[in-house]
Design a protein around this motif. Sequence first.
Motif, PDB file in Angstrom:
ATOM      1  N   ALA A 120       6.288   2.453   0.252  1.00  0.00           N
ATOM      2  CA  ALA A 120       5.391   1.293   0.253  1.00  0.00           C
ATOM      3  C   ALA A 120       5.288   0.685   1.646  1.00  0.00           C
ATOM      4  O   ALA A 120       6.296   0.499   2.322  1.00  0.00           O
ATOM      5  CB  ALA A 120       5.926   0.250  -0.722  1.00  0.00           C
ATOM      6  N   VAL A 121       4.065   0.380   2.046  1.00  0.00           N
ATOM      7  CA  VAL A 121       3.842  -0.229   3.356  1.00  0.00           C
ATOM      8  C   VAL A 121       3.433  -1.688   3.172  1.00  0.00           C
ATOM      9  O   VAL A 121       2.555  -2.005   2.369  1.00  0.00           O
ATOM     10  CB  VAL A 121       2.709   0.503   4.114  1.00  0.00           C
ATOM     11  N   GLY A 147     -10.648  -2.572  -6.716  1.00  0.00           N
ATOM     12  CA  GLY A 147     -11.411  -1.723  -5.802  1.00  0.00           C
ATOM     13  C   GLY A 147     -12.662  -2.439  -5.346  1.00  0.00           C
ATOM     14  O   GLY A 147     -12.953  -3.544  -5.799  1.00  0.00           O
ATOM     15  N   THR A 168      -1.075   7.568   0.521  1.00  0.00           N
ATOM     16  CA  THR A 168      -2.513   7.486   0.212  1.00  0.00           C
ATOM     17  C   THR A 168      -3.153   6.198   0.680  1.00  0.00           C
ATOM     18  O   THR A 168      -4.375   6.109   0.751  1.00  0.00           O
ATOM     19  CB  THR A 168      -2.737   7.566  -1.313  1.00  0.00           C
ATOM     20  N   GLY A 169      -2.348   5.186   0.947  1.00  0.00           N
ATOM     21  CA  GLY A 169      -2.881   3.880   1.319  1.00  0.00           C
ATOM     22  C   GLY A 169      -3.288   3.035   0.124  1.00  0.00           C
ATOM     23  O   GLY A 169      -3.638   1.866   0.265  1.00  0.00           O
ATOM     24  N   ARG A 170      -3.248   3.609  -1.086  1.00  0.00           N
ATOM     25  CA  ARG A 170      -3.740   2.890  -2.265  1.00  0.00           C
ATOM     26  C   ARG A 170      -2.848   1.683  -2.596  1.00  0.00           C
ATOM     27  O   ARG A 170      -1.658   1.658  -2.287  1.00  0.00           O
ATOM     28  CB  ARG A 170      -3.798   3.815  -3.481  1.00  0.00           C
ATOM     29  N   VAL A 171      -3.455   0.727  -3.284  1.00  0.00           N
ATOM     30  CA  VAL A 171      -2.740  -0.494  -3.664  1.00  0.00           C
ATOM     31  C   VAL A 171      -1.711  -0.170  -4.742  1.00  0.00           C
ATOM     32  O   VAL A 171      -2.034   0.510  -5.725  1.00  0.00           O
ATOM     33  CB  VAL A 171      -3.739  -1.551  -4.182  1.00  0.00           C
ATOM     34  N   PHE A 230      -9.752  -8.228  -6.009  1.00  0.00           N
ATOM     35  CA  PHE A 230     -10.477  -7.107  -5.395  1.00  0.00           C
ATOM     36  C   PHE A 230      -9.523  -5.972  -5.027  1.00  0.00           C
ATOM     37  O   PHE A 230      -9.870  -4.800  -5.141  1.00  0.00           O
ATOM     38  CB  PHE A 230     -11.242  -7.553  -4.147  1.00  0.00           C
ATOM     39  N   ARG A 231      -8.331  -6.338  -4.595  1.00  0.00           N
ATOM     40  CA  ARG A 231      -7.364  -5.279  -4.278  1.00  0.00           C
ATOM     41  C   ARG A 231      -7.060  -4.472  -5.537  1.00  0.00           C
ATOM     42  O   ARG A 231      -6.903  -3.253  -5.495  1.00  0.00           O
ATOM     43  CB  ARG A 231      -6.060  -5.869  -3.719  1.00  0.00           C
ATOM     44  N   ASN A 255       0.856  -1.190   0.000  1.00  0.00           N
ATOM     45  CA  ASN A 255       0.000   0.000   0.000  1.00  0.00           C
ATOM     46  C   ASN A 255       0.886   1.232   0.000  1.00  0.00           C
ATOM     47  O   ASN A 255       1.936   1.254   0.659  1.00  0.00           O
ATOM     48  CB  ASN A 255      -0.914   0.014   1.219  1.00  0.00           C
ATOM     49  N   ASP A 256       0.460   2.240  -0.732  1.00  0.00           N
ATOM     50  CA  ASP A 256       1.200   3.486  -0.820  1.00  0.00           C
ATOM     51  C   ASP A 256       1.169   4.197   0.535  1.00  0.00           C
ATOM     52  O   ASP A 256       0.098   4.355   1.130  1.00  0.00           O
ATOM     53  CB  ASP A 256       0.552   4.363  -1.901  1.00  0.00           C
ATOM     54  N   LEU A 257       2.337   4.603   1.001  1.00  0.00           N
ATOM     55  CA  LEU A 257       2.405   5.199   2.343  1.00  0.00           C
ATOM     56  C   LEU A 257       1.508   6.433   2.471  1.00  0.00           C
ATOM     57  O   LEU A 257       0.777   6.578   3.449  1.00  0.00           O
ATOM     58  CB  LEU A 257       3.859   5.584   2.671  1.00  0.00           C
TER      59      LEU A 257
END
Lengths: 101, 547
Positions: free
Chosen positions: A59-60, A87, A17-20, A83-84, A13-15
């Motif tokens: 990246a997290v 969305g 924004t949290g997005r995949v 799904f990741r 996940n993007d640090l």
Amino acid sequence: MAKAFHPGFVSANDLATGRVIYRTAEGRWVQAPEQAEFITDAGAAAARLSAAEAEGHIAVGPYLAPARPGLRGPEPAHFRETFRASGPSAPARVSWGADHA
Amino acid sequence: MLDDAAYLSRRAEEFRAQVARRLDGSLTEEEFRPLRLMNGLYLQLHAYMLRVALPYGTLTPARLRALADIAERWDKGYGHFTTRQNIQFNWPRLIDVPDMLDRLAEVGLHAIQTSGNTIRNVTADPFAGAGAGEVADPRPVAELIRLWSTDHPEFQFLPRKFKIAVTGNAEDRAITAANDLGIRITERDGRRGYTVLAGGGLGRTPVVGQVLADFLPEADLLPYLEAVLGAYNLAGRRDNKYKARIKITLAEQGVEAFRAEVERRFAALRPAFRGADRAVLAELRVRFASPALRNAPTDSYDAARKADPVFRAWADTNLRAHRAPGHSIAIISLKPVGGVPGDATSAQMRAVANLAERYGYGDIRAGLDQNLILPHVHLSDLPALHAGLRAAGLATANAGLVTDIVSCPGMDYCSLATARAIPVAQEIARALDGIAREAGALSIRISGCINACGHHHLGDIGILGLEKGGVESYQVTLGGRPGTDMAIGTRAGPGFAADEIVPAIARLAGAYLALRRDPGEAFSATIARTGPAPFIDALYQETAHAL
Ligand code: SF4
């Protein structure tokens, strides 16, 4: 016994924004899974994961997500990863407006 | 202190600095993760998720407007109401979270202790202060517990999370028996006290809470809670997180031994509580005093019922008995058929805030069933309230019906999920909408994994989404119920594939209609009378089900 290796791509996940996000062969992080590097052996997977771990400012929680070859590049090989990548399956917003009861 | 905007804003500032240090690389994720969780910030499947506590489900118009602002400014314009009187924002950016916390602080809200092994948001009967037959308003007690437990230095690192619920009504809408600690305000021989239940919970090991103290005198509550938490803090297992909840402690020690330890501690602690807690409780009772309910004719309500079938349909399903004559409790369904259970847009939140101000004495509640509630509405205001709700897309007339489905976020949002829940709820609601009125009260609850946030064990029909062999599989449980005589549903048999679960549930609902003796016989009564066999037959009638 070691777990059987499954080909995949590195996702996290993007640090900010949290997005995949997915890691490309050049070491960039992108949102499109088909641009990710498709990793087919355990040695390469370990190397890429340790490189990804060192990129904690971007990246997290990087991990090797199961993938398979697709027409435009690798694609998720498990429904969770599908799904990741795509969305939420449900429309995120409830309808706003008058009821038509 | 906790309502002190300055204190909360200091906490937000502290987090702002931590976020900055995380973004500039001074903090690793390992270092940052516990800090963000302490502020209710999770990292989910697609994004961060901020969980905000709505203590004992009580909201004011100002608070609801603040939540609407937050959703609009820093999220995608909606919020998700949960089964524990929290609201979740599904899409915040990390950098925006401190601003969101600041906005919350302005109205005395926060996300502290909505994560981690601490005492979580204290829940209560959403009809508190309004429900017919109430012994006492549970909110002063819930608030006292919140004040005591928040930032309590001894209980920040418990063996596992700890949930407390309070009810003051014989009809237990707070589901106290499903909490680590459930408190029921009761009266005996003219004296008020508490029945304390312990060790309830759902999740992987569902357990109905057991009575720890049958009748605790009112003055003893906080020292007793301190004794329970102290005993659990020491005895709770820290070697295995699946065995760390108090329900396991009780199962391993036996309730008698645990009670003896609590009583030993209580005897030592009691003298230290010299009455300050009771003084606070007395003040809180004043703060939570009933609004001055007005007296007015109710003819317009009767007339609207006669004249407007849409209003009548809504009134028949969405109103509940109020303790005061001339008033009603109005449930605002957040379950539009085909919608996402528990979601409300910013515009809808503002509409509810306005309507509450106008017709509801400025009082709003979040239920444990993902609906909102206006606890006090004069009957004569109901037609106008209904019109306002219709204009806001909030007048779905299905509270308590089969389409009022409780569903956790499941794999559409939650990183722990093993299957989707929301689309299953949406499809079932669409499939059963046609028989919803005929079926009457019938509950379906869906969880996307064994953690059971959708309380599937407590549904007449429960659905648990799992993964089997790389695909989603849905297990059905039957005969659960929340409430005073809470019961845990029994697994019906093998699971169903994603494309089989909706028709299977439709067959089950059809079987209920065919088997019940009359429309007044509830699902639980029918299944108790017939046994589960005819329901199971209907469920598995024509599927080559997935194992
Ligand atoms: S039940 Fe599981 S999937 Fe659903 S919200 Fe809880 S943890 Fe997530």
